[in-house]
Write a protein that holds these residues in place. Structure first.
Motif, PDB file in Angstrom:
ATOM      1  N   CYS A  38       0.853  -1.182   0.000  1.00  0.00           N
ATOM      2  CA  CYS A  38       0.000   0.000   0.000  1.00  0.00           C
ATOM      3  C   CYS A  38       0.888   1.230   0.000  1.00  0.00           C
ATOM      4  O   CYS A  38       2.117   1.122  -0.015  1.00  0.00           O
ATOM      5  N   LEU A  39       0.272   2.392   0.007  1.00  0.00           N
ATOM      6  CA  LEU A  39       0.994   3.653   0.092  1.00  0.00           C
ATOM      7  C   LEU A  39       0.794   4.250   1.476  1.00  0.00           C
ATOM      8  O   LEU A  39      -0.266   4.089   2.086  1.00  0.00           O
ATOM      9  N   THR A  40       1.802   4.934   1.962  1.00  0.00           N
ATOM     10  CA  THR A  40       1.716   5.589   3.260  1.00  0.00           C
ATOM     11  C   THR A  40       1.748   7.092   3.038  1.00  0.00           C
ATOM     12  O   THR A  40       2.551   7.597   2.251  1.00  0.00           O
ATOM     13  N   VAL A  41       0.865   7.792   3.732  1.00  0.00           N
ATOM     14  CA  VAL A  41       0.725   9.240   3.595  1.00  0.00           C
ATOM     15  C   VAL A  41       1.105   9.885   4.929  1.00  0.00           C
ATOM     16  O   VAL A  41       0.601   9.495   5.978  1.00  0.00           O
ATOM     17  N   TYR A  42       2.004  10.877   4.849  1.00  0.00           N
ATOM     18  CA  TYR A  42       2.498  11.563   6.037  1.00  0.00           C
ATOM     19  C   TYR A  42       2.162  13.049   5.982  1.00  0.00           C
ATOM     20  O   TYR A  42       2.264  13.673   4.923  1.00  0.00           O
ATOM     21  N   ALA A  43       1.824  13.613   7.131  1.00  0.00           N
ATOM     22  CA  ALA A  43       1.717  15.063   7.256  1.00  0.00           C
ATOM     23  C   ALA A  43       3.127  15.640   7.124  1.00  0.00           C
ATOM     24  O   ALA A  43       4.120  14.947   7.382  1.00  0.00           O
ATOM     25  N   ALA A  94       1.342  -0.064  -5.486  1.00  0.00           N
ATOM     26  CA  ALA A  94       0.255  -0.452  -4.573  1.00  0.00           C
ATOM     27  C   ALA A  94      -0.857  -1.214  -5.282  1.00  0.00           C
ATOM     28  O   ALA A  94      -1.815  -1.638  -4.639  1.00  0.00           O
ATOM     29  N   GLY A  95      -0.743  -1.380  -6.598  1.00  0.00           N
ATOM     30  CA  GLY A  95      -1.779  -2.097  -7.343  1.00  0.00           C
ATOM     31  C   GLY A  95      -3.102  -1.362  -7.356  1.00  0.00           C
ATOM     32  O   GLY A  95      -4.158  -1.990  -7.428  1.00  0.00           O
ATOM     33  N   LEU A  96      -3.052  -0.028  -7.302  1.00  0.00           N
ATOM     34  CA  LEU A  96      -4.291   0.745  -7.257  1.00  0.00           C
ATOM     35  C   LEU A  96      -4.987   0.680  -8.605  1.00  0.00           C
ATOM     36  O   LEU A  96      -4.397   1.022  -9.627  1.00  0.00           O
ATOM     37  N   THR A  97      -6.215   0.219  -8.582  1.00  0.00           N
ATOM     38  CA  THR A  97      -7.007   0.154  -9.799  1.00  0.00           C
ATOM     39  C   THR A  97      -8.055   1.255  -9.715  1.00  0.00           C
ATOM     40  O   THR A  97      -7.700   2.413  -9.622  1.00  0.00           O
ATOM     41  N   GLN A  98      -9.304   0.894  -9.654  1.00  0.00           N
ATOM     42  CA  GLN A  98     -10.337   1.931  -9.589  1.00  0.00           C
ATOM     43  C   GLN A  98     -10.835   2.146  -8.162  1.00  0.00           C
ATOM     44  O   GLN A  98     -10.957   3.273  -7.701  1.00  0.00           O
ATOM     45  N   GLU A  99     -11.105   1.055  -7.453  1.00  0.00           N
ATOM     46  CA  GLU A  99     -11.630   1.171  -6.095  1.00  0.00           C
ATOM     47  C   GLU A  99     -10.479   1.150  -5.096  1.00  0.00           C
ATOM     48  O   GLU A  99      -9.655   0.237  -5.117  1.00  0.00           O
ATOM     49  N   VAL A 100     -10.441   2.165  -4.240  1.00  0.00           N
ATOM     50  CA  VAL A 100      -9.391   2.249  -3.237  1.00  0.00           C
ATOM     51  C   VAL A 100     -10.004   2.450  -1.855  1.00  0.00           C
ATOM     52  O   VAL A 100     -11.149   2.885  -1.716  1.00  0.00           O
ATOM     53  N   VAL A 101      -9.214   2.122  -0.860  1.00  0.00           N
ATOM     54  CA  VAL A 101      -9.594   2.328   0.531  1.00  0.00           C
ATOM     55  C   VAL A 101      -8.505   3.184   1.155  1.00  0.00           C
ATOM     56  O   VAL A 101      -7.317   2.893   1.015  1.00  0.00           O
ATOM     57  N   TRP A 112      -4.921   1.886  -0.004  1.00  0.00           N
ATOM     58  CA  TRP A 112      -4.921   0.487  -0.427  1.00  0.00           C
ATOM     59  C   TRP A 112      -5.823   0.307  -1.646  1.00  0.00           C
ATOM     60  O   TRP A 112      -6.876   0.952  -1.743  1.00  0.00           O
ATOM     61  N   ASP A 113      -5.459  -0.613  -2.507  1.00  0.00           N
ATOM     62  CA  ASP A 113      -6.407  -1.094  -3.502  1.00  0.00           C
ATOM     63  C   ASP A 113      -7.461  -1.873  -2.719  1.00  0.00           C
ATOM     64  O   ASP A 113      -7.128  -2.627  -1.790  1.00  0.00           O
ATOM     65  N   LYS A 114      -8.726  -1.711  -3.048  1.00  0.00           N
ATOM     66  CA  LYS A 114      -9.799  -2.341  -2.271  1.00  0.00           C
ATOM     67  C   LYS A 114      -9.655  -3.855  -2.211  1.00  0.00           C
ATOM     68  O   LYS A 114      -9.837  -4.465  -1.157  1.00  0.00           O
ATOM     69  N   ALA A 115      -9.301  -4.493  -3.314  1.00  0.00           N
ATOM     70  CA  ALA A 115      -9.150  -5.956  -3.316  1.00  0.00           C
ATOM     71  C   ALA A 115      -8.024  -6.382  -2.373  1.00  0.00           C
ATOM     72  O   ALA A 115      -8.155  -7.374  -1.645  1.00  0.00           O
ATOM     73  N   ARG A 116      -6.910  -5.640  -2.377  1.00  0.00           N
ATOM     74  CA  ARG A 116      -5.804  -5.970  -1.453  1.00  0.00           C
ATOM     75  C   ARG A 116      -6.202  -5.728  -0.003  1.00  0.00           C
ATOM     76  O   ARG A 116      -5.837  -6.482   0.884  1.00  0.00           O
ATOM     77  N   TRP A 117      -6.947  -4.659   0.236  1.00  0.00           N
ATOM     78  CA  TRP A 117      -7.425  -4.373   1.595  1.00  0.00           C
ATOM     79  C   TRP A 117      -8.335  -5.489   2.084  1.00  0.00           C
ATOM     80  O   TRP A 117      -8.199  -5.964   3.210  1.00  0.00           O
TER      81      TRP A 117
END
Length: 138
Positions: A38-43, A94-101, A112-117
């Motif tokens: 997945c990807l990590t997002v930081y302030a 991250a394998g991001l397709t259309q649906e993400v979480v 996250w890609d929804k399927a991976r999540w």
């Protein structure tokens, strides 16, 4: 905190949740996760602190980490609609397709890609989580 379901378009635009934008600030940073697909997002303040710690490591210890972390990192600035553009190399990682979480994960967020999540949640190890919880003396 929280779990948010969104879609990402073909140009990599993603409507980032308002509650998380409020927590992360006007500018935040995204990079490849070290331990999950997945990807990590930081302030910005956390990114600055992380960058300083990695920079302080000697090349023999931190070189590989530095290349991994910073080579795919990107600064994100939401547009007026709250959308950010996730670079293609990060979407591929991250394998991001259309649906993400997008999840709030304490002082950061994860994308996250929804399927991976869903797969990660299906393989959830309750015993490992309970062991960590006990280590916190709760």
């Amino acid at each position: 905190m929280g779990t948010y379901y969104h879609t990402i378009d073909a140009k990599g635009r993603l409507n980032f949740p308002t509650k998380l934008r409020e927590r992360l600030g006007h500018t935040f940073y995204v990079t490849k996760s070290l331990d999950q697909p997945c990807l990590t997002v930081y302030a910005a303040p956390e990114w600055t602190q992380l960058s300083a710690k990695v920079r302080a490591l000697p090349e023999t210890k931190g070189g590989q980490l530095r290349r991994w972390l910073f080579s795919g990192a990107s600064m994100l600035v939401p547009d007026k609609q709250g959308r950010v553009v996730i670079p293609q190399d990060l979407r591929l990682f991250a394998g991001l397709t259309q649906e993400v979480v997008i999840i709030g994960a304490d002082d950061r967020a994860e994308i996250w890609d929804k399927a991976r999540w869903d797969a990660w949640n299906a393989s959830f190890d309750a015993q490992q989580m309970l062991a960590a919880w006990e280590e916190l003396n709760f």
